[in-house]
Design an enzyme around this catalytic site. Structure first.
Site: not given
Ligand code: HPA
Ligand code: ZN
Length: 339
Positions: A17, A19, A197, A200, A278-279
């Site tokens: 996971h 991006h 996703h 969350e 994630d990021d």
């Molecule tokens: N959630 C939703 N969209 C996203 C995320 C995330 O954690 N990271 C990059 N786009």
């Molecule tokens: Zn994500």
């Protein structure tokens, strides 16, 4: 604590996971802005880092999309992806399945091919020079309409050999899975795998609908599953993986403290849980920091940690033989570390 840190560092891992636009570190962001003559609201590393304080997902998304504006040329996408691969190489990541958001770029007039070529050229170099295998998944931005997703899917059709799946990201609130049901059905018909996703910032109902309506093989995040025992039981039975991102959840206030994170509860319920970043440029840590901080907060044993690493391969798109090889590698590593 150094025993934990050393153990995590040496453990072979897969990341599922991630991006790629979320790996844009402030230093590279500034370098690309200069190279492309783009004026920035935040013009120094310090100012950028100061801006990375989020109260929720939307707060983050606004900054994340603004950051992506510095990516224009094929070389920019290459540099972005290569920097990530060099980083995870040092963290002993053997395999990565990365997301990219075509609409973030095509909406600014950048060709789909420019984005894809830069990313895939770096991924190929990562495989050849660093030994990191990969898969590529393209995400639809769920805040945009169905037409935009259909157009994006159409653009991806010539590149089926390079893109294995489609995903769904961006603002979950107000954009439930049903909104993209038709485009996901078309993607499946075209031979793409699906992920999404869900759960969350949204509820367990979104996780349920991602499974039932979007036919996903893996859920991204899925934290809210913990609130629905029936759903948790079903995901455990079907071994539908969750790609959990603890430091992301902390940054975006999905959990108030890491100590409150449902990861261990979900593991104890028998779910196939994985740890991911994630990021990482925005959330203060790559995969090892996610493992280490989570292990500390939830008092995970070294055995729990090795289970998470094995899960990362199990939940991946590698072949069964490749998975078996990694399980053995992890067992060998644990034996030598006397776990
Ligand atoms: N959630 C939703 N969209 C996203 C995320 C995330 O954690 N990271 C990059 N786009
Ligand atoms: Zn994500």
């Amino acid at each position: 604590m150094t025993a934990l840190v050393d153990f995590v560092k040496g453990l072979p891992k897969a990341e599922l996971h991630l991006h790629i636009e979320g790996t844009l570190e402030p230093e590279l962001l500034l370098k690309l802005a200069k190279r492309n003559n783009i004026e920035l609201k935040h013009a120094s590393v310090e100012e950028l880092k100061e801006a990375y304080q989020f109260s929720n997902l939307q707060d983050f998304l606004d900054i994340y999309y603004a950051g992506a504006n510095v990516l224009l040329q094929e070389q920019d996408f290459y540099d972005l992806t290569w920097a990530y691969l060099e980083k995870i190489h040092k963290q002993n990541v053997k395999h990565t399945e990365i997301f990219f958001d075509p609409e973030t770029h095509t909406s600014r007039g950048i060709a789909f091919k420019t984005v894809l070529d830069g990313i895939t050229r770096a991924l190929k170099d990562g495989e050849e020079k660093l030994g990191i295998s990969n898969r590529l998944i393209m995400c639809f931005l769920r805040h945009l309409d169905e037409e935009s997703a259909f157009r994006t899917l159409e653009e991806a059709l010539p590149y089926k050999d390079q893109i294995v799946g489609v995903g769904l990201d961006s603002s979950e609130k107000g954009n439930p899975p049903a909104k993209h049901q038709r485009v996901f059905a078309k993607a499946i018909e075209e031979g793409f795998l699906t992920v999404a996703h869900a759960g969350e910032e949204g509820t367990a109902k979104n996780v349920r609908d991602a499974v039932d309506l979007l036919k996903i093989f893996r859920i991204d995040h899925g934290n809210a599953t913990v609130n629905d025992p029936e759903l948790a039981k079903e995901l455990a039975e079907k071994q539908i993986p969750l790609t959990i991102c603890p430091l992301s959840n902390l940054s975006l206030k999905v959990v108030p403290k890491l100590e409150d994170h449902p990861l261990k509860k979900l593991m104890d319920l028998g779910l196939l849980v994985t740890v991911n970043s994630d990021d990482p440029a925005y959330f203060g840590g790559y995969i090892n920091e996610n493992y280490i901080e989570t292990a500390k907060a939830l008092q995970l044993s070294l055995e729990d940690i090795s289970t998470l690493a094995k899960n990362s391969f199990k939940a991946s798109l590698l072949s069964q033989q490749e998975k078996e090889n990694y399980y053995q590698m992890i067992d060998g590593y644990c034996n030598q570390a006397r776990v």
